[in-house]
Enzyme design. Structure first.
Site, mmCIF file in Angstrom:
data_model
loop_
_atom_site.group_PDB
_atom_site.id
_atom_site.type_symbol
_atom_site.label_atom_id
_atom_site.label_comp_id
_atom_site.label_asym_id
_atom_site.label_seq_id
_atom_site.Cartn_x
_atom_site.Cartn_y
_atom_site.Cartn_z
ATOM 1 N N ARG A 91 51.600 5.413 46.882
ATOM 2 C CA ARG A 91 52.365 5.915 48.035
ATOM 3 C C ARG A 91 53.867 5.786 47.762
ATOM 4 N NH1 ARG A 91 50.768 3.676 53.866
ATOM 5 N NH2 ARG A 91 51.283 1.630 53.026
ATOM 6 N N LYS A 94 46.938 5.728 58.718
ATOM 7 C CA LYS A 94 47.386 5.676 60.113
ATOM 8 C C LYS A 94 48.718 6.420 60.293
ATOM 9 C CE LYS A 94 47.464 1.170 60.677
ATOM 10 N NZ LYS A 94 47.067 0.681 59.343
#
Ligand code: AMP
Length: 218
Positions: A125, A13
């Site tokens: 990440r 997102k």
């Protein structure tokens, strides 16, 4: 145009939001980023929400809605919500608020991705604590060893991207956020896209859906 980006943690997102907001000139409202900023600044709101974030639980709906209202004003043209709404209650509160203020949601984009893929993505990440740029050690690594390409600052693993918290966040997503998919699927503004494709492919699909929609809706 007002858009909601829906998808589980790690579905991409944040990356899509950056691309779409730049291309479509939308205001990016990411509740997770807002909360992390407030926690970093140690504001009263930051102190209030800190435990929710570090344990992977959701911040209470009414508090989230207050934050959203503060971000929007009469001047706000188009908004992209990233990580909001996260419960059916938040979606209903948003519908009511938009009705009162004469706005509407034109599109709900759902980034669909399997759980195994997101666990791998989230644990690899890394984020720049200075500019917020997101990297992935496997698919989108920085040029240097664990430093931001732009700021040369050491990259960080988000507290809630650690494995135990990821699992909790995915459970919360299944219980509280997944029901939103049926909530929006029943409308003609819902668009599902495969989140495991590369960011450029995903954003191209979303943009062509939005273009067709604008043409159709006039
Ligand atoms: P995110 O960066 O969107 O993954 O959000 C990180 C964390 O912020 C979540 O795990 C929640 O603790 C909190 N959060 C972000 N957005 C919301 C929301 N709309 N409702 C409740 N909690 C939220």
């Amino acid at each position: 145009m007002n858009i909601i980006l829906l998808g589980c943690p790690g579905s991409g997102k944040g990356t899509q939001a950056e691309i779409l907001c730049e291309k479509l000139q939308l205001l990016h409202v990411a509740t997770g980023d807002i909360f992390r900023e407030e926690i970093g600044k140690k504001t009263p709101l930051g102190l209030e929400v800190s435990n929710y974030l570090s344990s992977g639980r959701l911040v209470p709906d009414n508090l989230v809605m207050e934050v959203i209202k503060l971000k929007l004003n009469n001047e706000t043209k188009g908004v992209l919500f990233d990580g909001f709404p996260r419960t059916v209650d938040q979606a209903e509160q948003l519908d009511n608020y938009f009705e009162q203020t004469g706005r509407r949601i034109e599109a709900v984009i759902f980034l669909n991705i399997i759980e195994q893929e997101v666990i791998q993505r989230m644990s690899s990440r890394r984020t720049c604590p200075k500019c917020g740029k997101i990297y992935n050690l496997i698919t989108n690594p920085p040029k240097g060893l664990n430093v931001c390409d732009e700021c040369q600052v050491e990259l960080m693993l988000r507290e809630d991207d650690k494995v135990g918290v990821i699992e909790k966040r995915l459970m919360v997503y299944k219980d509280l956020t997944e029901p939103l998919i049926s909530y929006y699927k029943a409308t003609n503004i819902f668009f599902e896209v495969d989140g495991k494709d590369s960011p450029d492919i995903v954003s191209d699909r979303i943009i062509s859906f939005l273009k067709n929609k604008v043409l159709k809706d006039g």
